[in-house]
Write a protein that holds these residues in place. Structure first.
Motif, PDB file in Angstrom:
ATOM      1  N   ALA A 121      43.664  20.371  44.421  1.00  0.00           N
ATOM      2  CA  ALA A 121      45.135  20.733  44.548  1.00  0.00           C
ATOM      3  C   ALA A 121      45.357  22.274  44.287  1.00  0.00           C
ATOM      4  O   ALA A 121      46.001  22.839  44.536  1.00  0.00           O
ATOM      5  CB  ALA A 121      45.651  19.869  43.147  1.00  0.00           C
ATOM      6  N   PHE A 122      44.328  22.809  43.405  1.00  0.00           N
ATOM      7  CA  PHE A 122      44.426  24.260  42.961  1.00  0.00           C
ATOM      8  C   PHE A 122      44.146  24.999  44.230  1.00  0.00           C
ATOM      9  O   PHE A 122      45.026  26.133  44.208  1.00  0.00           O
ATOM     10  CB  PHE A 122      43.236  24.330  42.004  1.00  0.00           C
ATOM     11  N   ILE A 123      43.268  24.755  44.780  1.00  0.00           N
ATOM     12  CA  ILE A 123      43.178  25.629  46.246  1.00  0.00           C
ATOM     13  C   ILE A 123      44.421  25.580  47.059  1.00  0.00           C
ATOM     14  O   ILE A 123      44.807  26.445  47.661  1.00  0.00           O
ATOM     15  CB  ILE A 123      41.771  25.083  47.057  1.00  0.00           C
ATOM     16  N   SER A 124      44.990  24.628  47.269  1.00  0.00           N
ATOM     17  CA  SER A 124      46.195  24.255  47.838  1.00  0.00           C
ATOM     18  C   SER A 124      47.390  25.077  47.171  1.00  0.00           C
ATOM     19  O   SER A 124      48.125  25.611  48.116  1.00  0.00           O
ATOM     20  CB  SER A 124      46.563  22.921  48.148  1.00  0.00           C
ATOM     21  N   LEU A 125      47.439  24.956  46.219  1.00  0.00           N
ATOM     22  CA  LEU A 125      48.496  25.416  45.195  1.00  0.00           C
ATOM     23  C   LEU A 125      48.443  27.046  45.303  1.00  0.00           C
ATOM     24  O   LEU A 125      49.521  27.756  45.501  1.00  0.00           O
ATOM     25  CB  LEU A 125      48.426  25.082  43.934  1.00  0.00           C
ATOM     26  N   ARG A 126      47.411  27.549  45.486  1.00  0.00           N
ATOM     27  CA  ARG A 126      47.227  28.992  45.749  1.00  0.00           C
ATOM     28  C   ARG A 126      47.653  29.498  46.714  1.00  0.00           C
ATOM     29  O   ARG A 126      48.238  31.040  46.795  1.00  0.00           O
ATOM     30  CB  ARG A 126      45.843  29.486  45.416  1.00  0.00           C
ATOM     31  N   ALA A 127      47.725  28.830  47.860  1.00  0.00           N
ATOM     32  CA  ALA A 127      48.451  29.151  49.177  1.00  0.00           C
ATOM     33  C   ALA A 127      49.968  29.225  49.197  1.00  0.00           C
ATOM     34  O   ALA A 127      50.672  29.718  50.153  1.00  0.00           O
ATOM     35  CB  ALA A 127      47.956  28.265  50.438  1.00  0.00           C
ATOM     36  N   THR A 128      50.612  28.717  48.186  1.00  0.00           N
ATOM     37  CA  THR A 128      51.984  28.693  48.169  1.00  0.00           C
ATOM     38  C   THR A 128      52.615  29.693  47.003  1.00  0.00           C
ATOM     39  O   THR A 128      51.794  30.459  46.369  1.00  0.00           O
ATOM     40  CB  THR A 128      52.396  27.268  47.568  1.00  0.00           C
ATOM     41  N   GLY A 129      53.789  29.770  46.758  1.00  0.00           N
ATOM     42  CA  GLY A 129      54.470  30.499  45.952  1.00  0.00           C
ATOM     43  C   GLY A 129      54.554  29.972  44.393  1.00  0.00           C
ATOM     44  O   GLY A 129      55.120  30.528  43.472  1.00  0.00           O
ATOM     45  N   MET A 130      53.846  28.701  44.273  1.00  0.00           N
ATOM     46  CA  MET A 130      54.069  28.040  43.132  1.00  0.00           C
ATOM     47  C   MET A 130      53.305  28.460  41.985  1.00  0.00           C
ATOM     48  O   MET A 130      51.948  29.032  42.360  1.00  0.00           O
ATOM     49  CB  MET A 130      53.939  26.625  43.314  1.00  0.00           C
ATOM     50  N   ASN A 131      53.704  28.222  40.723  1.00  0.00           N
ATOM     51  CA  ASN A 131      52.738  28.682  39.604  1.00  0.00           C
ATOM     52  C   ASN A 131      52.227  27.296  38.945  1.00  0.00           C
ATOM     53  O   ASN A 131      53.135  26.341  38.851  1.00  0.00           O
ATOM     54  CB  ASN A 131      53.477  29.291  38.514  1.00  0.00           C
ATOM     55  N   LEU A 132      50.744  27.377  38.559  1.00  0.00           N
ATOM     56  CA  LEU A 132      50.337  26.422  37.897  1.00  0.00           C
ATOM     57  C   LEU A 132      50.435  26.427  36.326  1.00  0.00           C
ATOM     58  O   LEU A 132      49.844  27.536  35.901  1.00  0.00           O
ATOM     59  CB  LEU A 132      48.760  26.307  38.055  1.00  0.00           C
ATOM     60  N   VAL A 133      51.473  25.979  35.790  1.00  0.00           N
ATOM     61  CA  VAL A 133      51.834  25.843  34.164  1.00  0.00           C
ATOM     62  C   VAL A 133      50.576  25.734  33.609  1.00  0.00           C
ATOM     63  O   VAL A 133      50.093  26.342  32.495  1.00  0.00           O
ATOM     64  CB  VAL A 133      53.018  25.099  34.105  1.00  0.00           C
ATOM     65  N   CYS A 134      49.859  24.470  33.739  1.00  0.00           N
ATOM     66  CA  CYS A 134      48.853  23.952  32.951  1.00  0.00           C
ATOM     67  C   CYS A 134      48.026  22.920  33.524  1.00  0.00           C
ATOM     68  O   CYS A 134      48.601  22.311  34.238  1.00  0.00           O
ATOM     69  CB  CYS A 134      49.376  23.774  31.585  1.00  0.00           C
TER      70      CYS A 134
END
Length: 193
Positions: A121-134
């Protein structure tokens, strides 16, 4: 892949690498009960995958037989195939989910569960403009994961997030109930298939 096959593979690997001189060592190394190890060892010996010899009177030594090496190779291949399918399916599912989030203007997400699925999920999230809060994981809180310190649910409540994606591999119902008990709004909880 059958969980028993995964456990058999782990035991065969431990024996091959000579990490276990006793069933107690196997149980400790694999974090399973001694009774479960005993059951697996009997089954593996009956199938001819493991040979058990007594060295001095009260010491045993485990060896993989040629059939055991062949079975370990087969299980390793199956595990790699299973892992690759799991990765591809998880990646596709998460990418679709995050694409949907992007369309809806969701920018702040949290993960519940410091697992392999969270890494995907983190790999996919990095390709978006979203932030991982925690990343939240009650059993691993305080440890480092993906360059971040894992938080508790109580710490999550103090943070601003739009959605929490359950990346834990445990019982989804139990996790959902835990999040509900901690006053996480239902509309913020996202369970992966």
């Amino acid at each position: 892949m059958d969980p028993q096959d995964i456990r058999s593979l782990q035991i065969l690997e431990e024996i091959e690498n000579d990490y276990a001189s006793s069933q107690r060592d196997l149980a400790r190394n694999l974090n399973i009960s001694l009774g479960l190890v005993n059951s697996f060892m009997k089954r593996l010996a009956t199938k001819g995958y493991v040979k058990i010899t007594t060295i001095p009177r009260n010491r045993v030594k485990y060896f993989l037989t040629p059939q055991g090496f062949a079975e370990k190779t087969r299980l390793t291949y199956e595990f790699i195939h299973y892992s690759f399918r799991f990765y591809k399916k998880a990646l596709k599912s998460i990418e679709e989910l995050l694409g949907n989030f992007n369309e809806r203007g969701i920018t702040k997400v949290a993960f519940y569960g410091a697992t392999d699925l969270a890494e995907i999920a983190f790999i996919s999230l990095r390709a978006t403009g979203m932030n991982l809060v925690c990343i939240v994981d009650e059993e691993k809180k305080g440890k480092k994961f993906l360059g971040r310190t894992i938080k508790s649910i109580k710490e999550l409540l103090e943070l601003d997030f739009d959605k929490i994606i359950v990346t834990a591999l445990d019982s989804k119902e139990m996790i959902y109930d835990t999040l509900q008990e901690n006053k996480i709004p239902t509309e913020k909880i996202v369970m992966l298939d």
